[in-house]
Scaffold this active site. Sequence first.
Site, mmCIF file in Angstrom:
data_model
loop_
_atom_site.group_PDB
_atom_site.id
_atom_site.type_symbol
_atom_site.label_atom_id
_atom_site.label_comp_id
_atom_site.label_asym_id
_atom_site.label_seq_id
_atom_site.Cartn_x
_atom_site.Cartn_y
_atom_site.Cartn_z
ATOM 1 C CD GLU A 59 -2.808 1.324 2.419
ATOM 2 O OE1 GLU A 59 -2.760 0.438 3.279
ATOM 3 O OE2 GLU A 59 -3.594 2.273 2.465
ATOM 4 C CE LYS A 93 -5.975 -0.044 1.608
ATOM 5 N NZ LYS A 93 -6.579 -0.558 2.821
HETATM 6 C C1 5MM Z 1 -8.302 1.750 8.285
HETATM 7 O O1 5MM Z 1 -7.221 2.677 8.413
HETATM 8 C C2 5MM Z 1 -5.939 2.082 8.223
HETATM 9 C C3 5MM Z 1 -5.063 2.219 9.388
HETATM 10 O O2 5MM Z 1 -4.758 3.474 9.754
HETATM 11 P P1 5MM Z 1 -3.696 3.807 10.954
HETATM 12 O O3 5MM Z 1 -2.565 2.849 10.893
HETATM 13 O O4 5MM Z 1 -3.306 5.215 10.611
HETATM 14 O O5 5MM Z 1 -4.450 3.722 12.237
HETATM 15 C C4 5MM Z 1 -5.348 2.561 6.895
HETATM 16 O O6 5MM Z 1 -4.075 2.042 6.637
HETATM 17 C C5 5MM Z 1 -6.264 2.079 5.827
HETATM 18 O O7 5MM Z 1 -6.186 0.684 5.708
HETATM 19 C C6 5MM Z 1 -5.994 2.693 4.467
HETATM 20 O O8 5MM Z 1 -5.519 4.007 4.533
HETATM 21 C C7 5MM Z 1 -7.296 2.712 3.708
HETATM 22 O O9 5MM Z 1 -8.268 3.348 4.495
HETATM 23 P P2 5MM Z 1 -9.171 4.471 3.825
HETATM 24 O O10 5MM Z 1 -9.986 5.013 4.986
HETATM 25 O O11 5MM Z 1 -8.221 5.480 3.235
HETATM 26 O O12 5MM Z 1 -9.982 3.739 2.788
#
Ligand code: 5MM
Length: 338
Positions: free
Chosen positions: A174, A216
């Site tokens: 990602e 991702k």
């Molecule tokens: C769900 O949020 C994930 C974890 O965030 P932190 O490590 O900052 O707590 C994040 O990695 C998430 O999997 C991705 O950014 C995709 O989430 P979004 O909300 O952007 O679809």
Amino acid sequence: MNIEEIAKQMVAKGKGILAADESTGTMEKRLKSVNVESNEKNRLHFRETLFTSPAMATCISGVILFDETIRQVSSSGISIPELIKKNGSIPGIKVDKGAKSLAGSNNEKITEGLDGLRSRMEEYYKLGARFAKWRAVYSIGSGSPSEQCIKANAHALARYAALVQEAKMVPIVEPEVLMDGEHSIDECYDVTSRVITECYKELYLQNVNLKGTVLKPNMILPGASCKNKSTTDEIAKKTLECLKKNMPKEVPGVAFLSGGQSEIEATKNLNAINKINDTSFNFTFSYGRALQQSALKTWSKSMKNTSDIQKVFDHRATMNGASTEAKWNEKLEQSFAA
Ligand code: 5MM
């Protein structure tokens, strides 16, 4: 199942991934935003409500968990990974330790977590995880992202991916180019191209089997504060073009992050990408906020009303599932009866 089969299943048409891997700090922000205290019990309750929802079997191919959640036991007495499997989905785990300040850079970030990863992967496999996730973040600004930041993060992502495959699990790679800022859609395109190209250079170097990986990425979007807004068609066209140009053919598919788009935007854009998809890649979702926002609001109002919360979540999951096959439209969106 071997890693190539797992990766294919993760990006299968009609389904996508639920990114429920918010770390404790992020979860605290999310729960605070709906005036709920963030404690272990509440975090588990919200997540279990989603994991037992009917859409898990029909629209969710995998769930990314946080370390706390993979160790929790559901109210029915089985472990959370078992519960996810029972509902027809694959449990996964976020293994990075977060984006930290990159030494020697101008406020850029490097994702950490490689130390001890080999033994952590062994444990996560035993706990039931069959795929993993590691997120690198890049901001667009003057001089950013730098070569230093792009190369350092690509190297870490590739080292992570090799360790995950060694443990017989699928790495989600990602690299997230953040939406914050005034940059144009073309700047996002250029930066995302540089970032993805460098990631695959490093993945080759570390002998990662690309057929057993999932990318991702962010979609190609103008910055959130950019004055020139883009149409859905433009976003879809540029996103597809960027990935076609920079992704090796062996990768089975892409599971987009939502990155701050609204729930509807994330669904609409994915649908538009799939409408014009002329590649062998499957394009699906791995959304956090864009799958959970409305469900979280509903949950905060009445935690005991499982059926209402699940209805809201199921609708979002179903809409995104339809988008993976370019079958979403406004009429379908409106079909939801609260
Ligand atoms: C769900 O949020 C994930 C974890 O965030 P932190 O490590 O900052 O707590 C994040 O990695 C998430 O999997 C991705 O950014 C995709 O989430 P979004 O909300 O952007 O679809």
